[in-house]
Design an enzyme around this catalytic site. Structure first.
Site, PDB file in Angstrom:
ATOM      1  N   ASP A  63       0.821  -1.214   0.000  1.00 49.49           N
ATOM      2  CA  ASP A  63       0.000   0.000   0.000  1.00 49.49           C
ATOM      3  C   ASP A  63       0.851   1.259   0.000  1.00 49.49           C
ATOM      4  O   ASP A  63       2.009   1.258   0.429  1.00 49.49           O
ATOM      5  CB  ASP A  63      -0.879   0.038   1.254  1.00 49.49           C
ATOM      6  N   HIS A  89       3.726  -2.339   3.168  1.00 59.10           N
ATOM      7  CA  HIS A  89       3.770  -0.973   2.637  1.00 59.10           C
ATOM      8  C   HIS A  89       5.097  -0.740   1.918  1.00 59.10           C
ATOM      9  O   HIS A  89       6.147  -1.162   2.412  1.00 59.10           O
ATOM     10  CB  HIS A  89       3.621   0.052   3.761  1.00 59.10           C
TER      11      HIS A  89
END
Length: 266
Positions: free
Chosen positions: A82, A227
């Site tokens: 993400d 991430h």
């Protein structure tokens, strides 16, 4: 002193009465209180509503699919990243995935794709791109029109930068209000959340410990959240990736994109 105690007791009793009264009102009372406390996120209509009265043509197929994982006996796992793309740490992630021939799904932020598109151009073969909103704001606090504009703008940017047509949406923070669900249906998206995530705070400076934790918890059909943008705390997870990949493969797991994982159900 005695008078003060009596006064405090009266205040407490009043508070108890208010709590009881609120509980008696049930959902209505709760909605009223929430509406007063947070007018940006009403529970009785407005920005959080998933209803678009009188405009069925705006709701596409009229249903929304949400996915946390896939129930399957096949040893499949989907890596997802993400918040990118960004110089910290998208290139590192792409290098690691390339070295190990592992596909992944990147839920990208539109304005970061516009700013850092050169980091991913020509490097996404075998990977999948999904939408993660335009600026990583909480979509749950937007009206239907605002959510639609945010997702449409992000969609256009991701197509321009990556050449891929996103079909998946991961709302920032995993927050999904009514307006966002309606906007996602209009865009024809499936919503993808996650069933497991990296635990940077638990393993500072210990990539091997992070790898052991992830490998121990993975189940067939896991969607794993990581991430590729952030501070140095992300490094404990990103440096654990080679070991995570090797250990899961040793246990018979295959890495797939989210869409490939979702296709197993059909």
């Amino acid at each position: 002193m005695a008078g003060l105690k009596r006064s405090r007791r009266r205040d407490l009793l009043r508070g108890g009465a208010l709590v009881t009264f609120g509980a008696g009102l049930g959902v209505v009372g709760f909605a009223e209180a929430a509406d007063v406390a947070d007018r940006k996120l009403p529970l009785r209509g407005g920005a959080a509503s998933a209803v678009v009265p009188g405009h069925p043509e705006l709701l596409g197929g009229g249903r929304l699919e949400m996915n946390w994982m896939v129930r399957t006996e096949r040893k499949l796992v989907a890596l997802t990243f993400d918040d990118g793309p960004g110089p910290n740490w998208t290139p590192m992630v792409l290098d690691t995935l390339h070295q190990h021939s592992v596909p992944a799904t990147f839920f990208m932020v539109g304005e970061r794709a516009r700013k850092h598109g050169e980091l991913v151009r020509g490097r996404l073969a075998g990977h999948e791109v999904g939408s993660h909103s335009w600026a990583h704001h909480d979509l749950a606090r937007l009206s239907y029109e605002e959510a639609c504009e945010d997702l449409a703008r992000t969609h256009r940017e991701l197509v321009a930068v990556t050449g891929q047509e996103p079909r998946l949406l991961r709302p920032p923070y995993g927050h999904l209000a009514g307006s966002t669900t309606a906007a996602a249906v209009r865009m024809g998206y499936q919503v993808v959340l996650w069933s497991q995530q990296m635990q940077e705070a638990e393993f500072p400076g210990d990539p091997a410990g992070q790898a052991r934790r992830i490998v121990a918890d993975v189940q067939p059909g896991t969607i794993l959240l990581a991430h590729d943008v952030g501070g140095k705390q992300r490094l404990v997870s990103l440096r654990a990736l080679p070991e995570i990949i090797d250990q899961l493969r040793a246990r018979g797991y295959e890495f797939v994109t989210v869409s490939q994982l979702l296709a197993v159900r059909h």
